[in-house]
Each structure stands twice: as C-alpha cells, then as structure tokens.
Design an enzyme around this catalytic site. Structure first.
Site, PDB file in Angstrom:
ATOM      1  N   ALA A   1       9.973   7.841  12.157  1.00  0.00           N
ATOM      2  CA  ALA A   1       8.825   6.959  12.328  1.00  0.00           C
ATOM      3  C   ALA A   1       7.628   7.448  11.530  1.00  0.00           C
ATOM      4  O   ALA A   1       6.780   6.661  11.126  1.00  0.00           O
ATOM      5  CB  ALA A   1       8.465   6.852  13.804  1.00  0.00           C
TER       6      ALA A   1
ATOM      7  N   ARG B   1       0.826  -1.212   0.000  1.00  0.00           N
ATOM      8  CA  ARG B   1       0.000   0.000   0.000  1.00  0.00           C
ATOM      9  C   ARG B   1       0.854   1.254   0.000  1.00  0.00           C
ATOM     10  O   ARG B   1       0.630   2.183  -0.772  1.00  0.00           O
ATOM     11  CB  ARG B   1      -0.936  -0.003   1.225  1.00  0.00           C
ATOM     12  CG  ARG B   1      -2.009  -1.057   1.187  1.00  0.00           C
ATOM     13  CD  ARG B   1      -2.918  -0.975   2.412  1.00  0.00           C
ATOM     14  NE  ARG B   1      -2.187  -1.174   3.646  1.00  0.00           N
ATOM     15  CZ  ARG B   1      -1.917  -2.356   4.182  1.00  0.00           C
ATOM     16  NH1 ARG B   1      -2.307  -3.456   3.567  1.00  0.00           N
ATOM     17  NH2 ARG B   1      -1.256  -2.463   5.319  1.00  0.00           N
TER      18      ARG B   1
ATOM     19  N   HIS C   1      -4.619   1.952  14.439  1.00  0.00           N
ATOM     20  CA  HIS C   1      -4.183   1.656  13.079  1.00  0.00           C
ATOM     21  C   HIS C   1      -4.992   0.504  12.505  1.00  0.00           C
ATOM     22  O   HIS C   1      -5.707  -0.194  13.231  1.00  0.00           O
ATOM     23  CB  HIS C   1      -2.690   1.305  13.047  1.00  0.00           C
ATOM     24  CG  HIS C   1      -1.789   2.482  13.146  1.00  0.00           C
ATOM     25  ND1 HIS C   1      -1.461   3.060  14.355  1.00  0.00           N
ATOM     26  CD2 HIS C   1      -1.160   3.224  12.199  1.00  0.00           C
ATOM     27  CE1 HIS C   1      -0.658   4.100  14.145  1.00  0.00           C
ATOM     28  NE2 HIS C   1      -0.467   4.218  12.838  1.00  0.00           N
TER      29      HIS C   1
ATOM     30  N   LYS D   1      -1.390  -3.857  10.581  1.00  0.00           N
ATOM     31  CA  LYS D   1      -0.155  -3.359  11.196  1.00  0.00           C
ATOM     32  C   LYS D   1       0.399  -4.412  12.152  1.00  0.00           C
ATOM     33  O   LYS D   1      -0.338  -4.960  12.983  1.00  0.00           O
ATOM     34  CB  LYS D   1      -0.395  -2.035  11.917  1.00  0.00           C
ATOM     35  CG  LYS D   1       0.896  -1.375  12.412  1.00  0.00           C
ATOM     36  CD  LYS D   1       0.666   0.071  12.815  1.00  0.00           C
ATOM     37  CE  LYS D   1       1.932   0.717  13.342  1.00  0.00           C
ATOM     38  NZ  LYS D   1       3.014   0.721  12.324  1.00  0.00           N
TER      39      LYS D   1
ATOM     40  N   THR E   1      10.652   2.696   8.086  1.00  0.00           N
ATOM     41  CA  THR E   1      10.354   1.401   8.704  1.00  0.00           C
ATOM     42  C   THR E   1      10.217   1.547  10.211  1.00  0.00           C
ATOM     43  O   THR E   1      11.035   2.205  10.853  1.00  0.00           O
ATOM     44  CB  THR E   1      11.473   0.397   8.374  1.00  0.00           C
ATOM     45  OG1 THR E   1      11.594   0.280   6.957  1.00  0.00           O
ATOM     46  CG2 THR E   1      11.188  -0.968   8.978  1.00  0.00           C
TER      47      THR E   1
ATOM     48  N   MET F   1       6.632  10.579   8.503  1.00  0.00           N
ATOM     49  CA  MET F   1       7.145  11.656   7.658  1.00  0.00           C
ATOM     50  C   MET F   1       6.107  12.713   7.326  1.00  0.00           C
ATOM     51  O   MET F   1       6.357  13.609   6.533  1.00  0.00           O
ATOM     52  CB  MET F   1       7.747  11.068   6.387  1.00  0.00           C
ATOM     53  CG  MET F   1       8.925  10.184   6.731  1.00  0.00           C
ATOM     54  SD  MET F   1       9.826   9.612   5.306  1.00  0.00           S
ATOM     55  CE  MET F   1      10.794   8.303   6.081  1.00  0.00           C
TER      56      MET F   1
END
Length: 265
Positions: free
Chosen positions: A121, A11, A153, A157, A97, A123
């Site tokens: 972690a 994704r 989330h 995840k 990551t 951006m």
C-alpha cells in the site's frame, strides 16, 4: 533493468518516470497510459524537457513484451488488466494500487504463483519502518489504550481509508491477535454509544494537495501517544518502488511486500 511505468501521465507516474531516468541501473522500457488520454504519443520525458525515445501508449502487450518489470500505481481495474498481460509475458510487477476488493487481491495472490509481484500500500521506507514501530507499540498498549488512526490526503484521492492507514490497522490488529475486519470502525455519526475498547477507529480527511499524513493515536488515561508519518513529496514512494524492482530482479515467483524488500520481516 528494463522498467515500464503504468499511469504514465499522472502525478505518481511522472514521478516514477523521472526516478527511472535518473537511475543508472534502470532503463525506461515503456510508458502506459489509459486509452483516450490526450498525452498518448507524447515522449515520456516531455514534462521534464527531455527526449527519451519512449512514447506514451495504451498498447499493453507491446509494453509488457519490452519490460522486465512494470511499476503500477493506477486503479484496481487497470491493475487487473495489467496482471493478465504480465502473466502472458512473464513480466514482474511492482504494485502500489490501493482500493482493491478482496476478490481483486485474490487475483494478485494467484498471479504471484507464476510471476514475482511486490504488492504494498505504501513503498516509503519511513512508512514501512513505522509499521514495525506500530507492531511494537501495540503489544505494550494492548489494554487501557484506545487506538485511532487518522489519515489526510489530497482532494483527488478516490478511496478511503487510505491503503497505508489500512496497513497500519492490519499491523496493529496482527500484533494484538485480532482480525481487522472484526474490530475496525470507519467513521462515526450520530449517537454511537460508548467506545468499544477492542475496536480500531479510522478517520479520513480529504483536501488541498496533501500528499499523505498518517497518525496513530494510543489514548490512555492521563496520557496519549501519537506515532505520525508525514509525506511532503511522492519522491519517497518512487524511490521505494525502484528498490522493490531491484529486489524482484533477484527473486522468482512469489508475493512480496516492502517488509521483504527492506529485510524487516
């Protein structure tokens, strides 16, 4: 700038490919995917109905040789392999990551002595401005307020708490002069006793297709303050990653984060 994307069939990988293809200052130099992926050999723009001439491959060496920068939002074990190849080819890295161990983070730090690495972690510009707001708030809510971080989330995840939640905890702990390792509480169950006022609590929710919601709660007597960031799309992450790649193009070896990219340090 010649940019390659890791995890190209995922994704986030697809969102990054689309962002690079739509950026007039960037060229898609490679699209990495895991060995055995059924998408290997497909054109990187096929999901958009576009022909790019770049096919999905698991040949890390070839991709690194063609790229100025690799954007990596994969998993820790994949990122470790990408770092080794990047060092061989002098390729810069934008790493988003999460879920890395301390030892793996040490590998990132060691590699940054030889190549430029932007490691964050999250951006999103909004998240990184929120981190600054949390530092400010924490200094004024240092006594008399309990601090809890709640994150949500999607069901896919694999790590918890999220990297963004941990970054928020680090920002708050740093502003309070604490070490997050010593004051974090990850979930509660059973008879826990009264809450230690020096702790920072974390709660994780997983479900559906939630992109990413984060709330920091400062709970005092007679009032509570909530600072919340909600992501409705991964577009903000992709745009932040491209901004980071442009930043690295103008900088040499070193370990940077989005606070550096945005001038918030």
């Amino acid at each position: 700038m010649n940019i390659a994307i890791a995890g190209a069939s995922g994704r986030m990988g697809r969102m990054l490919i689309e962002a690079v293809l739509n950026d007039p200052d960037a060229a898609l130099a490679g699209a990495l995917d895991r060995a055995g992926s059924p998408q290997l050999g497909e054109d990187a723009g096929a999901f958009l109905g576009r022909h790019t001439g770049v096919t999905l491959t698991d040949d890390v060496e070839r991709v690194m040789a063609d790229a100025d920068c690799l954007i990596d939002f994969t998993r820790p074990e994949g990122t470790m392999a990408h770092i080794e190849a990047a060092l061989r080819h002098g390729t810069k890295l934008v790493i988003g990551t999460t879920g890395m161990t301390e030892a793996q983070q040490d590998v990132v730090r060691a590699a940054s002595e030889k190549i430029g690495i932007m490691f964050a972690a999250n951006m999103s510009v909004g998240v990184n401005v929120t981190l600054k707001l949390l530092e400010f708030a924490a200094r004024y809510f240092s006594t008399g307020y309990d601090i809890e971080i709640i994150e949500a989330h999607h069901r896919h995840k694999v790590d918890a708490p999220s990297g963004t939640a941990l970054a928020m905890g680090e920002a708050i702990a740093g502003a309070l002069g604490r070490d997050l390792k010593d004051c974090a509480v990850y979930g509660r169950h059973g008879v826990t006793g009264e809450r230690d006022p020096s702790t920072i609590g974390f709660s994780a929710i997983r479900g559906g297709d939630i992109v990413g919601d984060h709330t920091v709660l400062f709970a005092g007597t007679g009032e509570r303050i909530e600072i919340t960031h909600k992501s409705a799309s991964r577009v903000s992450y992709a745009q932040g990653a491209l901004r980071a790649a442009r930043f690295l193009a103008a900088h040499g070896a070193g370990l940077y984060d989005m606070q550096d990219v945005l001038g918030l340090r």
